[in-house]
Motif scaffolding. Structure first.
Motif, PDB file in Angstrom:
ATOM      1  N   LEU A  50       0.825  -1.212   0.000  1.00 15.64           N
ATOM      2  CA  LEU A  50       0.000   0.000   0.000  1.00 15.64           C
ATOM      3  C   LEU A  50       0.856   1.259   0.000  1.00 15.64           C
ATOM      4  O   LEU A  50       0.540   2.232  -0.690  1.00 15.64           O
ATOM      5  CB  LEU A  50      -0.947   0.004   1.197  1.00 15.64           C
ATOM      6  N   TRP A 174      -7.434   5.187   3.709  1.00 18.02           N
ATOM      7  CA  TRP A 174      -7.184   3.839   3.217  1.00 18.02           C
ATOM      8  C   TRP A 174      -7.140   2.947   4.450  1.00 18.02           C
ATOM      9  O   TRP A 174      -6.349   3.201   5.359  1.00 18.02           O
ATOM     10  CB  TRP A 174      -5.857   3.757   2.491  1.00 18.02           C
ATOM     11  N   VAL A 185     -10.787   1.978   0.347  1.00 18.60           N
ATOM     12  CA  VAL A 185     -10.294   3.339   0.108  1.00 18.60           C
ATOM     13  C   VAL A 185     -11.519   4.237   0.018  1.00 18.60           C
ATOM     14  O   VAL A 185     -12.444   3.976  -0.744  1.00 18.60           O
ATOM     15  CB  VAL A 185      -9.466   3.429  -1.197  1.00 18.60           C
TER      16      VAL A 185
END
Length: 186
Positions: A50, A174, A185
């Motif tokens: 991420l 997120w 998200v």
């Protein structure tokens, strides 16, 4: 609040977005303090993916860690490790009070100070502990970030309060669930 900006030399890069981390302490994670557990290893791998996605797709260049045990520490270490691949990213340690790590074990204190020594910016919100210094730190991080990366299972917690505050300021959030590894998200 006082800040210490640490000197560093890097190629110039266009400043991008800022991301703050929030997440559970080890005792509230499924694997607790066992970082050799396969669930912890997978969580760190997902967190790393991420962060890379934020850098590559969202032009995030500055990361803020609250330096608590658990997710804050993992994320800060990941950012420091990624600097070899992305030399333009920076890490800010948002420290709620000077004594944050004073009661931690020697192992965790050494880890904490190792991260602080390598960060690009150190922001200490206040000198002495107070019952609300962690909340002040969390508000600072949300207010100084464009988006929030939360490792949160959705249950009421300090992480949950930080996510709620970020949403109230219309920040992009997120969320990585530490149990299912699913990502949302907003």
């Amino acid at each position: 609040m006082f800040e210490k900006i640490l000197p560093f030399t890097r190629k110039k890069h266009v400043a991008g977005l800022k991301c703050a981390f929030t997440g559970h302490r080890p005792q509230n994670l499924p694997f607790r303090f066992d970082e050799t557990d396969e669930r912890c290893l997978r969580l760190k791998a997902e967190l790393r993916k991420l962060i890379v996605q934020m850098i590559e797709q969202k032009n995030v260049t500055h990361f803020i860690s609250g330096m608590a045990l658990g997710i804050d520490t993992y994320a800060a270490e990941i950012v420091l490790d990624l600097k070899s691949q992305f030399p333009f990213i920076t890490l800010e340690c948002a420290i709620p009070c000077e004594t944050q790590a004073a009661k931690w074990s020697e192992r965790y204190r050494n880890r904490y100070f190792g991260i602080v020594e390598q960060c690009d910016k150190e922001t200490i919100l206040q000198r002495h502990y107070s019952s609300d210094c962690m909340q002040k730190r969390n508000r600072y991080m949300v207010e100084h970030a464009d988006l929030i990366l939360a490792v949160w299972d959705g249950k009421p917690s300090g992480t949950g309060m930080t996510v709620t505050y970020a949403r109230s300021l219309r920040k992009s959030v997120w969320t990585l669930d530490p149990n299912t590894f699913s990502v949302t998200v907003e």
